[in-house]
Design an enzyme around this catalytic site. Structure first.
Site, PDB file in Angstrom:
ATOM      1  N   LYS A 178      -2.242  -4.614  -2.659  1.00 31.04           N
ATOM      2  CA  LYS A 178      -1.310  -3.708  -2.393  1.00 31.04           C
ATOM      3  C   LYS A 178      -0.630  -4.316  -1.014  1.00 31.04           C
ATOM      4  CE  LYS A 178      -0.265  -0.620  -0.157  1.00 31.04           C
ATOM      5  NZ  LYS A 178       0.987  -1.034   0.176  1.00 31.04           N
ATOM      6  N   PRO A 179       0.889  -4.940  -1.258  1.00 25.02           N
ATOM      7  CA  PRO A 179       1.528  -5.284   0.001  1.00 25.02           C
ATOM      8  C   PRO A 179       2.251  -4.282   0.534  1.00 25.02           C
ATOM      9  CG  PRO A 179       2.770  -6.137  -2.278  1.00 25.02           C
ATOM     10  CD  PRO A 179       1.403  -5.432  -2.652  1.00 25.02           C
ATOM     11  N   GLY A 232      -3.907  -4.185   9.175  1.00 24.89           N
ATOM     12  CA  GLY A 232      -2.650  -2.900   9.272  1.00 24.89           C
ATOM     13  C   GLY A 232      -3.037  -2.437  10.648  1.00 24.89           C
ATOM     14  N   GLU A 254      -8.755  -5.557   9.836  1.00 22.31           N
ATOM     15  CA  GLU A 254      -8.096  -6.331  10.828  1.00 22.31           C
ATOM     16  C   GLU A 254      -7.145  -5.259  11.363  1.00 22.31           C
ATOM     17  OE1 GLU A 254      -9.861 -10.178  10.635  1.00 22.31           O
ATOM     18  OE2 GLU A 254      -8.421  -9.166  12.112  1.00 22.31           O
ATOM     19  N   LEU A 255      -7.361  -4.620  12.429  1.00 28.34           N
ATOM     20  CA  LEU A 255      -6.663  -3.552  12.986  1.00 28.34           C
ATOM     21  C   LEU A 255      -5.402  -3.654  14.041  1.00 28.34           C
ATOM     22  CD1 LEU A 255      -9.326  -0.822  12.302  1.00 28.34           C
ATOM     23  CD2 LEU A 255      -7.524  -1.759  10.871  1.00 28.34           C
ATOM     24  N   CYS A 288       0.111  -8.087  15.798  1.00 26.28           N
ATOM     25  CA  CYS A 288      -1.180  -7.440  16.319  1.00 26.28           C
ATOM     26  C   CYS A 288      -1.741  -8.273  17.554  1.00 26.28           C
ATOM     27  CB  CYS A 288      -2.340  -7.363  15.295  1.00 26.28           C
ATOM     28  SG  CYS A 288      -2.818  -8.837  14.767  1.00 26.28           S
ATOM     29  N   GLU A 385      -0.078   0.180  21.349  1.00 31.37           N
ATOM     30  CA  GLU A 385       0.575  -0.954  20.928  1.00 31.37           C
ATOM     31  C   GLU A 385       2.051  -0.683  20.770  1.00 31.37           C
ATOM     32  OE1 GLU A 385      -0.634  -1.731  16.978  1.00 31.37           O
ATOM     33  OE2 GLU A 385      -1.191  -3.928  17.513  1.00 31.37           O
TER      34      GLU A 385
HETATM   35  N1  NAI Z   1      -5.692  -7.264  13.279  1.00 31.24           N
HETATM   36  C1  NAI Z   1      -4.656  -7.704  12.519  1.00 31.24           C
HETATM   37  O1  NAI Z   1      -4.539  -8.942  11.783  1.00 31.24           O
HETATM   38  C2  NAI Z   1      -3.395  -7.105  12.300  1.00 31.24           C
HETATM   39  C3  NAI Z   1      -2.993  -5.743  12.599  1.00 31.24           C
HETATM   40  N2  NAI Z   1      -1.817  -5.228  12.214  1.00 31.24           N
HETATM   41  C4  NAI Z   1      -1.364  -3.841  12.609  1.00 31.24           C
HETATM   42  O2  NAI Z   1      -0.509  -3.269  11.704  1.00 31.24           O
HETATM   43  C5  NAI Z   1       0.175  -2.183  12.130  1.00 31.24           C
HETATM   44  C6  NAI Z   1       1.491  -2.649  11.600  1.00 31.24           C
HETATM   45  O3  NAI Z   1       1.691  -2.823  10.270  1.00 31.24           O
HETATM   46  P1  NAI Z   1       2.255  -1.685   9.345  1.00 31.24           P
HETATM   47  O4  NAI Z   1       2.519  -1.948   8.205  1.00 31.24           O
HETATM   48  O5  NAI Z   1       3.172  -0.640  10.126  1.00 31.24           O
HETATM   49  O6  NAI Z   1       0.678  -0.807   9.495  1.00 31.24           O
HETATM   50  P2  NAI Z   1       0.331   0.187   8.497  1.00 31.24           P
HETATM   51  O7  NAI Z   1      -1.123   0.624   8.732  1.00 31.24           O
HETATM   52  O8  NAI Z   1       1.341   1.371   8.360  1.00 31.24           O
HETATM   53  O9  NAI Z   1       0.315  -0.448   7.069  1.00 31.24           O
HETATM   54  C7  NAI Z   1      -0.444  -1.431   6.416  1.00 31.24           C
HETATM   55  C8  NAI Z   1      -0.506  -1.506   5.130  1.00 31.24           C
HETATM   56  O10 NAI Z   1      -1.360  -0.144   4.625  1.00 31.24           O
HETATM   57  C9  NAI Z   1      -0.708   0.544   3.864  1.00 31.24           C
HETATM   58  N3  NAI Z   1      -0.930   2.074   4.196  1.00 31.24           N
HETATM   59  C10 NAI Z   1      -0.401   2.703   4.887  1.00 31.24           C
HETATM   60  N4  NAI Z   1      -1.010   3.911   4.796  1.00 31.24           N
HETATM   61  C11 NAI Z   1      -2.011   3.990   3.497  1.00 31.24           C
HETATM   62  C12 NAI Z   1      -2.857   4.575   3.063  1.00 31.24           C
HETATM   63  N5  NAI Z   1      -3.231   6.024   3.640  1.00 31.24           N
HETATM   64  N6  NAI Z   1      -3.648   4.283   2.284  1.00 31.24           N
HETATM   65  C13 NAI Z   1      -3.595   2.915   1.787  1.00 31.24           C
HETATM   66  N7  NAI Z   1      -2.702   2.051   2.095  1.00 31.24           N
HETATM   67  C14 NAI Z   1      -1.976   2.595   3.357  1.00 31.24           C
HETATM   68  C15 NAI Z   1       0.750   0.204   4.181  1.00 31.24           C
HETATM   69  O11 NAI Z   1       1.588   0.351   2.863  1.00 31.24           O
HETATM   70  C16 NAI Z   1       0.866  -1.201   4.198  1.00 31.24           C
HETATM   71  O12 NAI Z   1       0.622  -2.121   3.036  1.00 31.24           O
HETATM   72  C17 NAI Z   1       0.271  -2.585  13.770  1.00 31.24           C
HETATM   73  O13 NAI Z   1      -0.826  -1.650  14.255  1.00 31.24           O
HETATM   74  C18 NAI Z   1      -0.598  -3.987  13.703  1.00 31.24           C
HETATM   75  O14 NAI Z   1      -1.199  -4.018  14.802  1.00 31.24           O
HETATM   76  C19 NAI Z   1      -0.695  -6.226  11.674  1.00 31.24           C
HETATM   77  C20 NAI Z   1      -0.923  -7.331  11.304  1.00 31.24           C
HETATM   78  C21 NAI Z   1      -2.136  -8.136  11.661  1.00 31.24           C
HETATM   79  O1  LIG Z   2      -0.342  -9.882  12.163  1.00 33.57           O
HETATM   80  C1  LIG Z   2      -0.521 -10.574  12.873  1.00 33.57           C
HETATM   81  O2  LIG Z   2      -0.380 -10.382  14.203  1.00 33.57           O
HETATM   82  C2  LIG Z   2      -1.232 -12.083  12.627  1.00 33.57           C
HETATM   83  O3  LIG Z   2      -2.543 -11.759  12.234  1.00 33.57           O
HETATM   84  C3  LIG Z   2      -0.995 -12.687  13.998  1.00 33.57           C
HETATM   85  S1  LIG Z   2      -1.248 -14.422  13.514  1.00 33.57           S
HETATM   86  O4  LIG Z   2      -2.547 -14.660  12.678  1.00 33.57           O
HETATM   87  O5  LIG Z   2       0.041 -14.734  13.013  1.00 33.57           O
HETATM   88  O6  LIG Z   2      -1.386 -15.382  14.942  1.00 33.57           O
END
Ligand code: NAI
Ligand SMILES: O=C(O)[C@H](O)CS(=O)(=O)O
Length: 484
Positions: A178-179, A232, A254-255, A288, A385
């Site tokens: 699910k993207p 996410g 990966e949060l 992130c 964040e």
């Molecule tokens: N640790 C890592 O590698 C990464 C962490 N992130 C984190 O993600 C956040 C930003 O991305 P967003 O898309 O806004 O995060 P988000 O957590 O709101 O959404 C991420 C994914 O989860 C889905 N989602 C949302 N609520 C859900 C639920 N109740 N049940 C199932 N799926 C659900 C969304 O539709 C989306 O596909 C930031 O906190 C960022 O730090 C983003 C990229 C990489």
């Molecule tokens: O969502 C992110 O922040 C990515 O995981 C960072 S990276 O892998 O593109 O460096």
């Protein structure tokens, strides 16, 4: 939208090798101007269940293939992703907003995970254990964990998918993805190329949906799903972990992050400035592992702030499709409002605005690169964040103070430090409570490194020689009766 390869324009979901329009659609917007890019199938829990059933039915034949055959399919997918790099990059910039140069880079980065796991697919070795009894031998084999449910964010709409789907397929698993609803076009184009590469029907399914909670609830409760991998926000990650507990699923999380950058007086200032700029403003700060907190030692502080402001002044904010633009829009007006509220609250708390900090004349999706000084650890811009182009700077005096400030967070994803003192680099790297530490470098990501966090930034590692383990189960076999 004009694409060289029109086959990449997919707006229907993918279940069991069939494209599905669904009974309703949702709009995908271009964050450069808020215009409607596409109408995409809007599926729900029942469709998700069907996709899980299709994945479970297709998986046995896939996992029983010799590993080299799965590897060959992944190699072909890798080649097709690179052959279509320009179209995939344009799709990404159109739906996510990042500058075209960053999108091109992400396509190559995502493809590198597919290549890496095409290679790793053939190296799932086991063990023979010499047991204390002469008539038996211990064997260890690794088998695919089962049907994988993957949920990915909008900020890296290609790479976050590649670094989950590639290892899952390499291990012999089937995937239901699910993207994010903000960026489904990149996911669907990747799925089209996966089919062209020879990924069998049912092995890679894509559920496009606006009701993420409903799809997630099905994924986390359906007993046929044996693994949930999520990238996410931390709050959503915690919810998914709770939901997975009822059927004891394997999980990778990966949060969120809250990365400190610590710049010591003895740092190479050019390295520190360039590294900080890259880590702070990549993807308009929506990553992130962005440097979320800048800790600058007192001796270098004035020069660092001056040089940072000078560099930021050269940024060009605009439509990511326009050549020369260095920072695109944020993902939504709501994201801009959240970032601006943090900046205003910091100023109300006594922080000084060095540059930016005003709503943009370019429109509600844009926010200027912003530097704040005089920030305190009590401020939300420091504790939370930011996920936007805002650099909060705090002056520190001693190494011990910097370590304490850096570790004072529930996050633990990435941290960075700049110093030319080798002893200090070792001491501080080992003292920082993070999954990844960049020393004199912030461009730390690649398919060959174990990407992941500690504390509330998650668990599991993506990429590297460790990455396949997240999609394998370890089985012990006692082979007895050898002297009969
Ligand atoms: N640790 C890592 O590698 C990464 C962490 N992130 C984190 O993600 C956040 C930003 O991305 P967003 O898309 O806004 O995060 P988000 O957590 O709101 O959404 C991420 C994914 O989860 C889905 N989602 C949302 N609520 C859900 C639920 N109740 N049940 C199932 N799926 C659900 C969304 O539709 C989306 O596909 C930031 O906190 C960022 O730090 C983003 C990229 C990489
Ligand atoms: O969502 C992110 O922040 C990515 O995981 C960072 S990276 O892998 O593109 O460096």
């Amino acid at each position: 939208m004009q694409l060289q390869n029109s086959a990449l324009w997919r707006t229907q979901a993918l279940i069991n090798g069939e494209w599905l329009a669904g009974s309703r659609q949702f709009a995908v917007l271009n964050p450069a101007d808020g215009s409607v890019l596409a109408q995409v199938a809007d599926l729900g829990a029942d469709d998700t269940r069907r996709a899980i059933e299709a994945a479970a039915a297709a998986m046995p034949a896939w996992q029983q293939l010799p590993a080299v055959q799965r590897s060959n399919v992944l190699w072909r997918w890798y080649e097709l992703l690179l052959d279509n790099q320009e179209d995939l990059a344009r799709l990404m910039t159109a739906e996510q907003g990042k500058p075209l140069a960053e999108s091109r880079g992400e396509i190559a980065y995502g493809a590198s995970y597919v290549r890496w796991f095409a290679e790793e697919a053939r190296r799932v070795y086991g063990d023979i254990i010499p047991l204390p009894q002469a008539d038996r031998r211990g064997l260890v084999i690794h088998q695919p964990v089962g049907v994988v449910a993957a949920i990915t964010p909008w900020n890296f709409p290609n790479a976050m998918i590649a670094r989950k789907v590639a290892p899952a397929l390499a291990a012999g698993c089937a995937v239901v993805l699910k993207p994010a609803a903000e960026t489904p076009l990149s996911a669907l184009a990747m799925a089209e190329l996966a089919l062209q590469a020879g990924v069998p029907a049912g092995i890679f399914n894509v559920i496009t949906a606006t009701d993420a909670p409903a799809v997630g609830a099905e994924m986390t409760s359906n007993p046929q799903v044996r693994k949930v991998t999520f990238t996410g926000s931390t709050p959503v990650g915690k919810l998914l972990l709770q939901q997975c507990a009822t059927t004891v699923k394997r999980t990778s999380m990966e949060l969120g992050g809250n990365a400190p950058v610590i710049i010591f007086d003895d740092a190479d200032l050019d390295l520190a400035i360039n590294g900080t700029l890259a880590a702070k403003f990549r993807n308009a700060g929506q990553t992130c592992i962005c440097s979320n907190r800048l800790l600058v030692q007192a001796g270098i502080y004035p020069e660092f702030v001056r040089r940072l402001q000078e560099a930021v002044a050269a940024f060009r904010v605009g439509n990511g499709m326009d050549e020369g633009v260095t920072q695109g829009p944020l993902i939504s007006p709501q994201a801009v409002a959240k970032v601006h509220a943090k900046v205003q609250a910091a100023q109300a708390g006594g922080a000084q605005l060095v540059c930016g900090g005003e709503l943009s004349p370019l429109g509600e999706y844009f926010y200027p690169p912003t530097i704040l000084t005089g920030v305190t650890p009590a401020m939300a811009v420091w504790q939370e964040e930011i996920f936007g182009p805002v650099a909060p700077v705090l002056k520190f005096t001693t190494e011990a103070e910097a370590i304490a400030l850096a570790n004072d967070t529930n996050a633990g994803l990435a941290a960075y430090l700049f110093s030319r003192d080798m002893g200090r680099c070792w001491r501080v790297s080992e003292a920082l409570q993070y999954g990844m530490v960049g020393v004199n470098e912030t461009a730390i990501s690649s398919e060959q490194i174990p990407f992941g966090g500690v504390k509330e930034s998650g668990s599991g590692r993506e990429g590297s020689k460790y990455g396949l383990q997240d999609y394998l189960e370890t089985k012990y076999i006692c082979m007895g009766g050898l002297q009969r």
